[in-house]
Design a protein around this motif. Structure first.
Motif, PDB file in Angstrom:
ATOM      1  N   ASP A  38       0.909  -1.187   0.133  1.00 48.10           N
ATOM      2  CA  ASP A  38      -0.151   0.063   0.156  1.00 48.10           C
ATOM      3  C   ASP A  38       1.033   1.295   0.006  1.00 48.10           C
ATOM      4  O   ASP A  38       0.674   2.221  -0.739  1.00 48.10           O
ATOM      5  CB  ASP A  38      -1.078  -0.111   1.124  1.00 48.10           C
ATOM      6  N   ARG A  39       1.850   1.166   0.848  1.00 51.32           N
ATOM      7  CA  ARG A  39       2.955   2.364   1.100  1.00 51.32           C
ATOM      8  C   ARG A  39       3.588   2.532  -0.536  1.00 51.32           C
ATOM      9  O   ARG A  39       3.429   3.813  -0.916  1.00 51.32           O
ATOM     10  CB  ARG A  39       3.838   2.058   1.823  1.00 51.32           C
ATOM     11  N   LEU A  40       3.953   1.482  -1.130  1.00 48.79           N
ATOM     12  CA  LEU A  40       4.469   1.618  -2.396  1.00 48.79           C
ATOM     13  C   LEU A  40       3.554   2.281  -3.454  1.00 48.79           C
ATOM     14  O   LEU A  40       3.963   2.912  -4.364  1.00 48.79           O
ATOM     15  CB  LEU A  40       5.126   0.335  -3.052  1.00 48.79           C
ATOM     16  N   ARG A  41       2.611   1.455  -3.659  1.00 47.87           N
ATOM     17  CA  ARG A  41       1.263   1.981  -4.313  1.00 47.87           C
ATOM     18  C   ARG A  41       0.849   3.623  -4.109  1.00 47.87           C
ATOM     19  O   ARG A  41       0.475   4.145  -5.214  1.00 47.87           O
ATOM     20  CB  ARG A  41       0.265   1.193  -4.419  1.00 47.87           C
ATOM     21  N   ASP A  42       0.899   4.153  -2.913  1.00 45.36           N
ATOM     22  CA  ASP A  42       0.630   5.345  -2.714  1.00 45.36           C
ATOM     23  C   ASP A  42       1.428   6.410  -3.707  1.00 45.36           C
ATOM     24  O   ASP A  42       1.266   7.311  -3.915  1.00 45.36           O
ATOM     25  CB  ASP A  42       0.676   5.771  -1.223  1.00 45.36           C
ATOM     26  N   ALA A  71       1.855  12.989 -10.835  1.00 44.79           N
ATOM     27  CA  ALA A  71       2.736  14.254 -11.404  1.00 44.79           C
ATOM     28  C   ALA A  71       3.076  14.084 -12.846  1.00 44.79           C
ATOM     29  O   ALA A  71       3.097  15.237 -13.728  1.00 44.79           O
ATOM     30  CB  ALA A  71       3.977  14.040 -10.429  1.00 44.79           C
ATOM     31  N   VAL A  72       3.167  12.899 -13.461  1.00 43.36           N
ATOM     32  CA  VAL A  72       3.270  12.636 -14.841  1.00 43.36           C
ATOM     33  C   VAL A  72       2.103  13.317 -15.737  1.00 43.36           C
ATOM     34  O   VAL A  72       2.304  13.777 -16.790  1.00 43.36           O
ATOM     35  CB  VAL A  72       3.610  11.149 -15.028  1.00 43.36           C
ATOM     36  N   VAL A  73       0.903  13.109 -15.309  1.00 44.79           N
ATOM     37  CA  VAL A  73      -0.227  13.489 -16.088  1.00 44.79           C
ATOM     38  C   VAL A  73      -0.005  14.924 -15.962  1.00 44.79           C
ATOM     39  O   VAL A  73      -0.216  15.668 -17.007  1.00 44.79           O
ATOM     40  CB  VAL A  73      -1.488  12.901 -15.295  1.00 44.79           C
ATOM     41  N   HIS A  74       0.256  15.779 -14.790  1.00 44.84           N
ATOM     42  CA  HIS A  74       0.147  17.152 -14.721  1.00 44.84           C
ATOM     43  C   HIS A  74       1.316  17.836 -15.637  1.00 44.84           C
ATOM     44  O   HIS A  74       1.040  18.794 -16.374  1.00 44.84           O
ATOM     45  CB  HIS A  74       0.140  17.638 -13.428  1.00 44.84           C
ATOM     46  N   ILE A  94       3.401   5.312  -5.937  1.00 41.75           N
ATOM     47  CA  ILE A  94       3.221   5.377  -7.488  1.00 41.75           C
ATOM     48  C   ILE A  94       2.085   6.184  -8.142  1.00 41.75           C
ATOM     49  O   ILE A  94       2.118   6.750  -9.049  1.00 41.75           O
ATOM     50  CB  ILE A  94       2.815   3.692  -7.777  1.00 41.75           C
ATOM     51  N   ASP A  95       1.223   6.286  -6.971  1.00 37.70           N
ATOM     52  CA  ASP A  95      -0.190   7.088  -7.686  1.00 37.70           C
ATOM     53  C   ASP A  95       0.222   8.386  -7.646  1.00 37.70           C
ATOM     54  O   ASP A  95      -0.240   9.147  -8.394  1.00 37.70           O
ATOM     55  CB  ASP A  95      -1.324   6.510  -6.702  1.00 37.70           C
TER      56      ASP A  95
END
Ligand SMILES: C=C(O[C@@H]1C=C(C(=O)O)C=C[C@H]1O)C(=O)O
Length: 116
Positions: A20-24, A32-35, A26-27
């Protein structure tokens, strides 16, 4: 063999917490990539309009070659596969060029429709 899977569909809570920590993260990175991509496309749309108005070609291969050289070097320093970085940039540039071709067409059509 040790496993963190209990075999009944449950995952060890410590493993679940780490996942969960790693996936947070990644999200957050994906956001940031989208922005960043959205900002890049805002700039390239302006370049497209400038080129269309001044009748410059949609693509600039010399500029692209310089960007690829630079990005490959940045990727190497960041321990990212430079071939992947090049493919990713080419994918984005191809989309930008499609936009520029469309802008050029629209600009030419609206000029042709102007009263003389
Ligand atoms: C944005 C431009 O147009 C095209 C798209 C590019 C890009 O997305 O970086 C680079 C070169 C051009 O082929 C430009 O000429 O700067």
């Amino acid at each position: 063999m040790t496993t963190s899977n209990t075999g009944n569909g449950d995952v060890d809570p410590a493993v679940r917490a780490e996942l969960d920590r790693l996936r947070d993260s990644i999200d957050n990175i994906d956001a940031a990539v989208v922005h960043m991509l959205a900002e890049r496309f805002k700039c390239t749309q302006q370049v497209g309009r400038l080129k269309a108005v001044h009748q410059l070609p949609p693509a600039d291969q010399a500029r692209e070659a310089r960007q690829i050289t630079r990005l490959r070097s940045l990727a190497e320093n960041a321990k990212l596969d430079p071939a992947f970085a090049e493919k990713f940039l080419n994918f984005i540039i191809a989309e930008v060029i499609r936009h520029h071709e469309r802008i050029a067409e629209d600009t030419a059509n609206s000029k042709a429709a102007e009263p003389s």
